[in-house]
Motif scaffolding. Structure first.
Motif, PDB file in Angstrom:
ATOM      1  N   SER A  81      42.874  26.118  62.698  1.00 40.77           N
ATOM      2  CA  SER A  81      42.588  27.227  63.628  1.00 40.77           C
ATOM      3  C   SER A  81      41.220  27.806  63.271  1.00 40.77           C
ATOM      4  CB  SER A  81      43.677  28.297  63.526  1.00 40.77           C
ATOM      5  OG  SER A  81      43.857  28.670  62.177  1.00 40.77           O
ATOM      6  N   ILE A  82      40.200  27.101  63.681  1.00 39.96           N
ATOM      7  CA  ILE A  82      38.837  27.477  63.281  1.00 39.96           C
ATOM      8  C   ILE A  82      38.315  28.607  64.173  1.00 39.96           C
ATOM      9  CG2 ILE A  82      36.475  26.601  63.031  1.00 39.96           C
ATOM     10  CD1 ILE A  82      37.746  23.833  62.495  1.00 39.96           C
ATOM     11  N   SER A  83      37.778  29.634  63.550  1.00 38.10           N
ATOM     12  CA  SER A  83      37.308  30.805  64.297  1.00 38.10           C
ATOM     13  C   SER A  83      35.964  30.520  64.962  1.00 38.10           C
ATOM     14  CB  SER A  83      37.157  32.003  63.349  1.00 38.10           C
ATOM     15  OG  SER A  83      36.088  31.746  62.468  1.00 38.10           O
ATOM     16  N   GLU A  84      35.593  31.385  65.886  1.00 38.31           N
ATOM     17  CA  GLU A  84      34.302  31.253  66.567  1.00 38.31           C
ATOM     18  C   GLU A  84      33.159  31.342  65.567  1.00 38.31           C
ATOM     19  OE1 GLU A  84      32.938  30.429  69.514  1.00 38.31           O
ATOM     20  OE2 GLU A  84      35.001  29.735  69.755  1.00 38.31           O
ATOM     21  N   GLU A  85      33.308  32.276  64.627  1.00 38.90           N
ATOM     22  CA  GLU A  85      32.276  32.485  63.609  1.00 38.90           C
ATOM     23  C   GLU A  85      32.066  31.208  62.790  1.00 38.90           C
ATOM     24  OE1 GLU A  85      33.342  35.641  60.982  1.00 38.90           O
ATOM     25  OE2 GLU A  85      31.484  35.453  59.835  1.00 38.90           O
ATOM     26  N   CYS A  86      33.159  30.576  62.472  1.00 40.13           N
ATOM     27  CA  CYS A  86      33.081  29.351  61.674  1.00 40.13           C
ATOM     28  C   CYS A  86      32.471  28.221  62.507  1.00 40.13           C
ATOM     29  CB  CYS A  86      34.468  28.988  61.179  1.00 40.13           C
ATOM     30  SG  CYS A  86      34.446  27.669  59.981  1.00 40.13           S
ATOM     31  N   HIS A  87      32.809  28.190  63.775  1.00 41.99           N
ATOM     32  CA  HIS A  87      32.184  27.195  64.655  1.00 41.99           C
ATOM     33  C   HIS A  87      30.669  27.365  64.669  1.00 41.99           C
ATOM     34  CE1 HIS A  87      35.123  24.642  66.617  1.00 41.99           C
ATOM     35  NE2 HIS A  87      35.957  25.658  66.717  1.00 41.99           N
ATOM     36  N   GLU A  88      30.253  28.612  64.711  1.00 41.34           N
ATOM     37  CA  GLU A  88      28.798  28.881  64.721  1.00 41.34           C
ATOM     38  C   GLU A  88      28.152  28.424  63.414  1.00 41.34           C
ATOM     39  OE1 GLU A  88      28.340  33.043  65.591  1.00 41.34           O
ATOM     40  OE2 GLU A  88      29.346  32.804  67.536  1.00 41.34           O
ATOM     41  N   GLN A  89      28.885  28.652  62.335  1.00 40.09           N
ATOM     42  CA  GLN A  89      28.397  28.243  61.010  1.00 40.09           C
ATOM     43  C   GLN A  89      28.255  26.710  60.957  1.00 40.09           C
ATOM     44  OE1 GLN A  89      31.227  29.378  58.038  1.00 40.09           O
ATOM     45  NE2 GLN A  89      29.711  29.456  56.402  1.00 40.09           N
ATOM     46  N   ILE A  90      29.256  26.038  61.488  1.00 39.30           N
ATOM     47  CA  ILE A  90      29.223  24.565  61.510  1.00 39.30           C
ATOM     48  C   ILE A  90      28.049  24.090  62.361  1.00 39.30           C
ATOM     49  CG2 ILE A  90      30.434  22.513  62.383  1.00 39.30           C
ATOM     50  CD1 ILE A  90      33.083  23.888  61.592  1.00 39.30           C
ATOM     51  N   GLU A  91      27.878  24.722  63.500  1.00 39.87           N
ATOM     52  CA  GLU A  91      26.804  24.320  64.412  1.00 39.87           C
ATOM     53  C   GLU A  91      25.435  24.466  63.724  1.00 39.87           C
ATOM     54  OE1 GLU A  91      26.781  26.524  68.039  1.00 39.87           O
ATOM     55  OE2 GLU A  91      25.586  25.005  69.075  1.00 39.87           O
ATOM     56  N   ARG A  92      25.267  25.621  63.058  1.00 38.19           N
ATOM     57  CA  ARG A  92      23.995  25.856  62.356  1.00 38.19           C
ATOM     58  C   ARG A  92      23.787  24.806  61.265  1.00 38.19           C
ATOM     59  NH1 ARG A  92      25.274  31.275  62.637  1.00 38.19           N
ATOM     60  NH2 ARG A  92      26.137  31.267  60.541  1.00 38.19           N
ATOM     61  N   PHE A  93      24.840  24.538  60.544  1.00 34.95           N
ATOM     62  CA  PHE A  93      24.747  23.562  59.446  1.00 34.95           C
ATOM     63  C   PHE A  93      24.344  22.190  59.994  1.00 34.95           C
ATOM     64  CE2 PHE A  93      27.062  20.190  57.041  1.00 34.95           C
ATOM     65  CZ  PHE A  93      26.312  20.247  55.877  1.00 34.95           C
TER      66      PHE A  93
END
Lengths: 392, 430
Positions: free
Chosen positions: A373-385
């Protein structure tokens, strides 16, 4: 596999042979109990195992159907009556829930290997629930106590435990495990390993399959006969070989084992392609073959699981880290460390492994969220990475 | 700091402090080897080889009592070890990794010749290997075979029938692990291991635990407990860390004698005792006053913890013709006996009945999660035996999430709304 990934295991709904092999493997991955239930319905004893360090070949040679248990609801209401909240991994809770709710009653035996300390506790817990409440339909339990420290004493102990397991399986099925049966089982499982290794070769250095798909195709091997798997996976490989390469930054996942596709999916949604995972569900599921020319096949089988199966109990660090160090320096653009909230083991390895990557300037990301259950914030972090990774 | 009523409690504290000062002197000035080991290790082998030992848990408790746990755990987290990792087993290691002797209790741990742990959870080889690397010391592990056969009422078999109680292959394997440890100790000390010395020590440990058993029986049978739980712990553990030594046996005898005198004179630890409480789990080392906080209002006295009770049931071994095998039987199942089903729940209910317990508090240490296993079974078993239970979610060494006032309020409400009505109802019915 998470509950959300799973369908009701209706073995009568198994896809026909005319359906494409990739779809059939996907179906088995998503219906992990189906083949086991079909075997049980056909009066074949089914032995469920809770992880990767149980010798598949011995179970097969005894005439039983081996399968990894990957079903169950980690939120089954009765789990909290016995299990402490936040102490056990979600996968272990799910297996416990399945066992105490009667969902594993098709098993003739639930074999719990000592892959991790949590599995040992799972054994003790289930044993006690069965003792306190005999009306629960918990299958018979067996602890396969192979130790993972690399010492002559642990080796001898593990071999002795393997002999005891052989006797228990013979008693269960009424069939003596002879050399011919062992050889047949070894060759069958080696053929599945060979097929998995071929699949893995299509992930790196030139990925022709996404990590999400690869995990699914490999994962099916835990739930069906290995003959059938080798056949289907071989056909799948032929189909994948003709595909164009998958574009994306090549990422490896390290950390806690992932028995579902959530993190792979999230990473690939943001432009990565997962080409490896330091984990028995994915890249490390096959390992090397068992020497079928060995004059002591039982010993060869034991050594396969003792020396070539990942486990959090493998020690010392040089051995435990060897695969990670080798793979992360070959065709990997970045590494994601997955340490879910309930982790209290692999986190001890993180600073050391991070240092290894830093010294080689390999980018990495730490993820502490539940990959289911990945949060939006974590998705953004993944995208940036992913965006910031330079292709090596 | 909780009140100390027994002379021997003060003596135990002073002895520990003096012993550690001497250890530092011996290590720094005479290069004497010492070892850091996990609490469930066979201390006896170190004692026989005259290698002083500091228990990992003991040092963690000292750090915690000095209110330094937050400082060291923050340091550990800043190195990349996340906050969900076990605190009890890593706090002492953190004090080494922080590399700040100015802050450390009693000047900090000097470099040991050896670190050693039994692998009863998947973290320990990691914590000890990281710790050993920081010191530049040797590290040795004792692998831990799992138990598949756990017959009921283990405490009735552990003294005389220990060969039957524990599976033979587990005992044999553990002996091989001990032999490796002995080789390491011989290498470290240049001395040769003598089995007769181990047998003598094991006999003295039996005597020590027999004294503790007499003390325990008096606590059970006296109208009101003559000694509070936290004083039991201080005395028992000071002796258990050095079990079988002349000092430890003598201290156990003194402890027994002092309790006997108090019982004879009708002295109660809390004259207003009305409720007898049980504490399940490791102690809250950063707030030992907690254990006396409910005496004044409720007459509620903590009378039981595992520390005293486990000595007699867990350690006594008769029939020492093979002392190494007997020692293996003492060591091999401590984790199952104290923490996991079926042995822990069964034994704790047995102890609760022996001690006339009215209510139990069970620690679930979320900062040390592997130590939380087995708790639901223990809580259910106690409740089924008619003993109300309050689960306490807290960490034994980390005070950062501990709110002393809120916790005292929570326990008070439990006593007021759950325990007292339960007892009144039981009394009416009897």
């Amino acid at each position: 596999m998470r509950t959300s990934d799973m369908k009701n295991s209706d073995f009568t709904a198994k896809p026909r042979n005319t359906i494409a092999p990739i779809d059939r493997l996907i179906w088995h991955y998503e219906n992990p109990d189906a083949e086991a239930m079909a075997a049980a319905a056909g009066n074949v004893p089914v032995v469920g195992v809770t992880s990767n360090t149980a010798p598949w070949e011995l179970i097969r040679a005894a005439g039983a159907f081996p399968c990894v248990i990957n079903s169950g609801n980690p939120n089954y209401p009765d789990i909290g009556t016995f299990m402490e909240e936040g102490v056990f991994e979600e996968r272990i809770r799910a297996i416990f829930g399945a066992a105490i709710s009667g969902d594993l009653q098709h098993l003739s035996l639930l074999l719990i290997p000592r892959t991790s300390e949590q599995e040992y506790k799972l054994y003790l817990y289930l044993r006690e629930v069965a003792r306190q409440d005999p009306t629960r339909r918990i299958p018979p339990l067996y602890l396969y106590d192979m130790l993972h420290t690399r010492s002559p004493e642990s080796y001898s102990y593990g071999l002795e435990r393997t002999l005891c397991l052989k006797e228990r399986l013979e008693e269960l099925t009424g069939k003596r495990i002879d050399d011919a049966a062992l050889l047949y089982a070894v060759r069958e499982s080696n053929s599945a390993r060979k097929a998995i290794r071929k699949l893995l070769s299509l992930r790196n250095p030139v990925p022709r399959v996404t990590g999400t798909e690869a995990l699914t195709l490999i994962g099916a091997s835990f739930f069906i006969s290995r003959d059938e798997y080798a056949h289907l996976a071989g056909q799948a490989v032929e189909m994948i070989e003709g595909r164009a390469p998958v574009a994306g930054k090549r990422v490896m996942i390290a950390g806690s084992p992932l028995n579902h596709r959530g993190l792979h999916h999230a990473l690939e949604k943001h432009g990565a392609v997962v080409v490896a995972e330091d984990d028995w569900w994915g890249s490390r599921s096959a390992g090397m073959d068992i020497a079928d020319g060995s004059d002591d096949l039982l010993k060869a089988i034991f050594e396969k699981y003792y020396l070539d199966a990942p486990s959090p109990r493998v020690f010392p660090f040089e051995i435990a880290d060897a695969w990670f160090q080798e793979e992360s320096t070959h065709g990997i653009d970045g590494v994601v460390f997955y340490l879910p909230p309930e982790d209290c083991v692999v986190g001890w390895d993180y600073p050391r492994r991070r240092r290894f990557l830093d010294e080689r300037r390999i980018p990495h990301l730490l993820m502490r969220e539940d990959a289911g259950s990945i949060s939006e914030e974590c998705h953004e972090q993944i995208e940036r990475f992913v965006n910031n990774i330079c292709i090596r | 700091m909780a009140e100390k009523q027994l002379h021997c409690t003060l003596a135990a504290g002073e002895h520990q402090k003096a012993w550690f000062a001497q250890l530092r002197k011996d290590v720094f000035e005479k290069q004497r080897p010492y070892a850091i080991i996990q609490a469930d290790m066979p201390f006896e082998l170190f004692h026989v080889m005259e290698v002083p030992v500091v228990s990992n848990q003991y040092w963690a408790a000292i750090i915690s009592a000095k209110r330094l746990s937050g400082y060291y755990l923050d340091a550990l987290n800043s190195m990349g070890f996340h906050e969900g990792l076990c605190r009890y087993c890593s706090l002492a290691a953190a004090s080494t990794l922080a590399n700040d002797p100015e802050h450390a209790p009693w000047g900090g741990l000097p470099k040991p010749a050896l670190l050693s742990a039994r692998l009863t959870c998947d973290c320990l080889q990691r914590v000890f290997a990281i710790w050993a690397e920081a010191f530049g010391s040797e590290c040795l592990f004792i692998d831990n075979p799992g138990a598949a056969d756990l017959p009921p009422r283990w405490w009735e078999f552990s003294r005389y029938h220990w060969r039957e109680l524990f599976e033979e292959h587990r005992l044999k394997f553990t002996v091989t692990q001990f032999q490796n440890l002995i080789e390491a100790l011989e290498r470290v000390t240049g001395r040769q291991f003598q089995i007769d010395r181990l047998r003598d020590l094991m006999e003295r440990v039996n005597r020590q635990e027999e004294y503790f058993e007499e003390a325990l029986q008096m606590i059970c049978s006296a109208p009101r407990t003559p000694v509070r739980m936290h004083e039991q712990v201080a005395n028992v553990m000071a002796a258990q860390w050095k079990r079988g030594s002349d000092w430890a046996v003598e201290h156990a005898r003194t402890f027994r004698d002092e309790i006997r005198n108090r019982v004879r004179q009708g002295v109660a630890a809390c004259p207003g005792e009305r409720l007898r409480l049980m504490w399940v789990g490791a102690g809250i080392w950063h707030d030992t006053d907690f254990y006396t906080a409910f005496e004044e209002e409720f007459g509620a006295v903590f009378v039981w913890s595992m520390y005293l009770a486990f000595g007699p049931d867990g350690y006594i071994r008769y029939g020492l013709d093979d002392p190494l095998l007997a020692l293996a039987s003492r060591t091999v199942s401590m984790n199952e006996q104290l923490h996991n089903p079926p042995w822990a729940n069964e034994w704790i209910v047995h102890q609760a009945k022996l001690h006339r317990i009215d209510a139990a508090l069970v620690l679930t240490p979320m900062g040390t999660r592997p130590a939380a296993t087995g708790n639901r079974f223990i809580e259910r078993a106690l409740e089924q035996a008619g003993i109300p239970v309050l689960p306490v979610v807290a960490d034994m060494v980390d005070a950062r999430d501990w709110d002393p006032d809120a916790m005292r309020l929570k326990v008070s409400e439990f006593l007021r709304h759950r325990v007292l009505p339960h007892l009144n109802s039981a009394r009416r019915h009897s």
